[in-house]
Design an enzyme around this catalytic site. Structure first.
Site, PDB file in Angstrom:
ATOM      1  N   LYS A 106       0.858  -1.191   0.000  1.00 39.91           N
ATOM      2  CA  LYS A 106       0.000   0.000   0.000  1.00 39.91           C
ATOM      3  C   LYS A 106       0.891   1.237   0.000  1.00 39.91           C
ATOM      4  O   LYS A 106       1.998   1.202   0.545  1.00 39.91           O
ATOM      5  CB  LYS A 106      -0.885   0.018   1.256  1.00 39.91           C
ATOM      6  CG  LYS A 106      -2.121   0.867   1.110  1.00 39.91           C
ATOM      7  CD  LYS A 106      -3.227   0.104   0.406  1.00 39.91           C
ATOM      8  CE  LYS A 106      -4.478   0.928   0.224  1.00 39.91           C
ATOM      9  NZ  LYS A 106      -5.609   0.108  -0.232  1.00 39.91           N
ATOM     10  N   ASN A 221     -18.289   5.188  -5.172  1.00 46.31           N
ATOM     11  CA  ASN A 221     -17.994   4.097  -6.105  1.00 46.31           C
ATOM     12  C   ASN A 221     -18.506   2.750  -5.593  1.00 46.31           C
ATOM     13  O   ASN A 221     -19.217   2.027  -6.304  1.00 46.31           O
ATOM     14  CB  ASN A 221     -16.484   4.048  -6.381  1.00 46.31           C
ATOM     15  CG  ASN A 221     -16.125   2.933  -7.319  1.00 46.31           C
ATOM     16  OD1 ASN A 221     -15.832   1.824  -6.890  1.00 46.31           O
ATOM     17  ND2 ASN A 221     -16.197   3.178  -8.606  1.00 46.31           N
ATOM     18  N   VAL A 222     -18.176   2.413  -4.363  1.00 50.11           N
ATOM     19  CA  VAL A 222     -18.579   1.112  -3.835  1.00 50.11           C
ATOM     20  C   VAL A 222     -20.085   1.091  -3.550  1.00 50.11           C
ATOM     21  O   VAL A 222     -20.804   0.191  -3.983  1.00 50.11           O
ATOM     22  CB  VAL A 222     -17.797   0.765  -2.539  1.00 50.11           C
ATOM     23  CG1 VAL A 222     -18.250  -0.576  -1.981  1.00 50.11           C
ATOM     24  CG2 VAL A 222     -16.304   0.751  -2.811  1.00 50.11           C
TER      25      VAL A 222
HETATM   26  P1  NAD Z   1     -15.892   7.302  -2.810  1.00 49.54           P
HETATM   27  O1  NAD Z   1     -15.105   8.506  -2.455  1.00 49.54           O
HETATM   28  O2  NAD Z   1     -16.234   7.022  -4.235  1.00 49.54           O
HETATM   29  O3  NAD Z   1     -17.289   7.290  -2.001  1.00 49.54           O
HETATM   30  C1  NAD Z   1     -17.372   7.500  -0.626  1.00 49.54           C
HETATM   31  C2  NAD Z   1     -18.818   7.870  -0.295  1.00 49.54           C
HETATM   32  O4  NAD Z   1     -18.925   7.987   1.120  1.00 49.54           O
HETATM   33  C3  NAD Z   1     -19.284   9.189  -0.874  1.00 49.54           C
HETATM   34  O5  NAD Z   1     -20.623   9.083  -1.256  1.00 49.54           O
HETATM   35  C4  NAD Z   1     -19.159  10.152   0.305  1.00 49.54           C
HETATM   36  O6  NAD Z   1     -20.081  11.241   0.211  1.00 49.54           O
HETATM   37  C5  NAD Z   1     -19.528   9.238   1.445  1.00 49.54           C
HETATM   38  N1  NAD Z   1     -19.033   9.691   2.738  1.00 49.54           N
HETATM   39  C6  NAD Z   1     -17.878  10.300   3.041  1.00 49.54           C
HETATM   40  N2  NAD Z   1     -17.819  10.573   4.348  1.00 49.54           N
HETATM   41  C7  NAD Z   1     -18.966  10.099   4.879  1.00 49.54           C
HETATM   42  C8  NAD Z   1     -19.508  10.061   6.176  1.00 49.54           C
HETATM   43  N3  NAD Z   1     -18.849  10.599   7.202  1.00 49.54           N
HETATM   44  N4  NAD Z   1     -20.724   9.465   6.366  1.00 49.54           N
HETATM   45  C9  NAD Z   1     -21.389   8.938   5.323  1.00 49.54           C
HETATM   46  N5  NAD Z   1     -20.943   8.961   4.064  1.00 49.54           N
HETATM   47  C10 NAD Z   1     -19.746   9.536   3.852  1.00 49.54           C
HETATM   48  O7  NAD Z   1     -15.074   6.088  -2.158  1.00 49.54           O
HETATM   49  P2  NAD Z   1     -15.169   4.541  -2.507  1.00 49.54           P
HETATM   50  O8  NAD Z   1     -14.136   4.198  -3.531  1.00 49.54           O
HETATM   51  O9  NAD Z   1     -16.578   4.170  -2.737  1.00 49.54           O
HETATM   52  O10 NAD Z   1     -14.649   3.903  -1.126  1.00 49.54           O
HETATM   53  C11 NAD Z   1     -15.494   3.747   0.005  1.00 49.54           C
HETATM   54  C12 NAD Z   1     -14.856   2.759   0.949  1.00 49.54           C
HETATM   55  O11 NAD Z   1     -14.639   1.518   0.284  1.00 49.54           O
HETATM   56  C13 NAD Z   1     -13.489   3.144   1.522  1.00 49.54           C
HETATM   57  O12 NAD Z   1     -13.395   2.616   2.827  1.00 49.54           O
HETATM   58  C14 NAD Z   1     -12.515   2.406   0.605  1.00 49.54           C
HETATM   59  O13 NAD Z   1     -11.258   2.179   1.225  1.00 49.54           O
HETATM   60  C15 NAD Z   1     -13.278   1.132   0.396  1.00 49.54           C
HETATM   61  N6  NAD Z   1     -12.857   0.381  -0.795  1.00 49.54           N
HETATM   62  C16 NAD Z   1     -12.987   0.902  -2.047  1.00 49.54           C
HETATM   63  C17 NAD Z   1     -12.613   0.132  -3.143  1.00 49.54           C
HETATM   64  C18 NAD Z   1     -12.792   0.633  -4.546  1.00 49.54           C
HETATM   65  O14 NAD Z   1     -12.500  -0.143  -5.478  1.00 49.54           O
HETATM   66  N7  NAD Z   1     -13.281   1.839  -4.759  1.00 49.54           N
HETATM   67  C19 NAD Z   1     -12.067  -1.160  -2.968  1.00 49.54           C
HETATM   68  C20 NAD Z   1     -11.950  -1.667  -1.680  1.00 49.54           C
HETATM   69  C21 NAD Z   1     -12.350  -0.885  -0.587  1.00 49.54           C
END
Ligand code: NAD
Length: 420
Positions: A106, A221-222
């Site tokens: 990482k 995204n997720v």
């Molecule tokens: P992203 O930035 O696309 O989306 C995050 C979402 O969470 C947004 O809608 C944002 O408004 C919301 N958010 C932020 N702070 C918040 C809060 N305090 N309360 C409620 N909602 C809140 O990010 P992502 O890529 O979807 O990642 C989300 C999580 O998934 C992270 O923990 C990331 O490490 C994990 N993850 C992502 C991936 C990937 O492929 N994108 C893979 C594995 C793990």
């Protein structure tokens, strides 16, 4: 990451209890608690106003027993070396559990990317990748996007690396734009994996996902792809949220319609077909069948665990449930699909992209999706089987089983290599 909880200490605690569960000795703990390599780099970046600013970055290579290090690079103002090390350890377990020939790595740069211009972000990204160019490589360490990095950043990394090494090495990063060897399916792969594991847990705990109610925290995204696929599978998505708040409708939302609204306005709050606006805290405590925390870490804590009514929690986000909260939820009979299983879809798709790049080949979206679905179901089944046959379900949640399967595979590889 929360400033109150040191993620590396948490990661070591999880490792310690897994080592005990597997009946392994202290030497196994010591061999796995420390990363194989942690590199810190100092980056001097020319800003648009002519000044030069200094940034600090890291790359942690936790374990390579199973193959080259794999893991994303995070740009965040609060990133620390300890956070990067913890995340690299979690990547070791995630790759192992998914049966991928990868170790865990990482990276992170301490920066607030929202304060940089596009040009500054490009110069920072190129400087970072140049600084770590000797320790990454197609067969050595393969970064990918993480928080606040995206396919564009991967394109800069790839270009910088190609210039330094004088050649085309498409497999040095994954999560690339489609034009540069990325895959269409990458964008929804994590959410798809989360939906598949949530639905499978619902099938085993509740008899099926059709007609079941779902609340999704985080509509990024997720979260939004998880919601979209769960809806496609027949679930009723009754609540979603983002950082501005959440919305609720007991009859369920048309997820694509909510996405279109958010894309226009920047938030789900204000969506006209919502019955009411709710807070992120309220969303977690709704009377739903399945809860999918997909935003940030440490949202389910000892303070709210007892109020949770869902019978299944699928962790789209990394680390949404604290250790204390998990103990309570386990007593309450709530099944938690842990992050290293529920959000492994992204790294599985990264592996498909990498193989495709290394072969100089092509893969259709359907083929890639089918492979992902098979692989994540396989992981789920292995974990569930271990949980049912080897553990006391009143005492241990699915996470203990996932960690046991993952750590055991790494330990066996290390033993074969004479490293343990
Ligand atoms: P992203 O930035 O696309 O989306 C995050 C979402 O969470 C947004 O809608 C944002 O408004 C919301 N958010 C932020 N702070 C918040 C809060 N305090 N309360 C409620 N909602 C809140 O990010 P992502 O890529 O979807 O990642 C989300 C999580 O998934 C992270 O923990 C990331 O490490 C994990 N993850 C992502 C991936 C990937 O492929 N994108 C893979 C594995 C793990």
């Amino acid at each position: 990451m929360s400033i109150l909880i040191d993620p590396y200490e948490e990661a070591k605690k999880q490792l310690r209890s897994t080592i005990e569960l597997l009946g392994l000795g202290e030497e196994a703990y010591e061999a796995l608690a420390v990363p194989e390599r942690l590199v810190q780099v100092k980056l001097a970046v020319r800003m648009d106003d002519g000044t030069v600013k200094t940034f600090i970055g890291w790359r942690s290579q936790h374990n390579s027993a199973l193959g080259p290090y794999k893991g994303g690079i995070r740009y965040h103002p609060d990133v620390t070396a300890n956070e990067v090390v913890a995340l690299s350890m979690w990547m070791t377990w995630k790759c192992s559990l998914a049966g991928l020939p990868y170790g865990g790595g990482k990276g992170g740069v301490r920066v607030d990317p929202k304060k940089l211009s596009a040009g500054e972000l490009e110069r920072l990204s190129r400087a970072y990748f140049a600084a770590i160019s000797d320790i990454v490589g197609e067969d050595l360490d393969i970064p990918a996007p993480d928080v606040y990095t995206n396919p564009q950043v991967m394109a800069w990394y790839l270009d910088e690396y190609s210039k330094i090494k004088r050649g085309f090495y498409f497999g040095v990063v994954t999560g690339k734009p489609v034009e540069l060897g990325g895959l269409m399916a990458r964008v929804y792969s994590t959410g798809l994996g989360t939906a598949i594991t949530a639905a499978e847990a619902a099938r085993r705990v509740l008899g099926g996902i059709e007609g079941r109610t779902v609340a999704v925290q985080g509509f990024g995204n997720v979260g939004y792809y998880a919601a979209l696929f769960l809806e496609e599978m027949g679930a009723r998505v009754v609540a979603v949220s983002d950082s501005k708040g959440g919305i609720f409708n007991p009859n369920g939302f048309h997820v694509q319609d909510v996405i279109d609204f958010k894309n226009k306005t920047g938030t789900v709050v204000g969506y006209p077909k919502a019955e009411k606006v709710i807070s992120n805290e309220e969303l977690l405590e709704l009377k739903v069948d399945v809860l999918v925390p997909s935003a940030i870490e440490n949202v389910i804590t000892e303070k709210n665990a007892r109020n949770i009514k869902a019978k299944v929690i699928a962790e789209g986000a990394n680390g949404p449930t604290t250790v204390e909260a998990e103990k309570m939820l386990t007593e309450m009979g709530v099944v938690i699909v842990p992050d290293i299983l529920a959000n492994a879809g992204g790294v599985i798709m990264s592996h498909i992209e990498w193989v495709n790049n290394r072969m100089g080949g092509w893969v259709t979206e359907e083929e890639a999706r089918k492979k992902l679905e098979e692989r994540i179901m396989n992981s789920f089944n292995n974990v569930w089987k271990f949980w049912e046959s080897k553990l006391d379900k009143q005492k241990h949640n699915l996470r203990a089983a996932a960690y046991a399967v993952a750590v055991d595979r790494v330990v066996r590889a290390m033993k074969l290599k004479g490293l343990l």
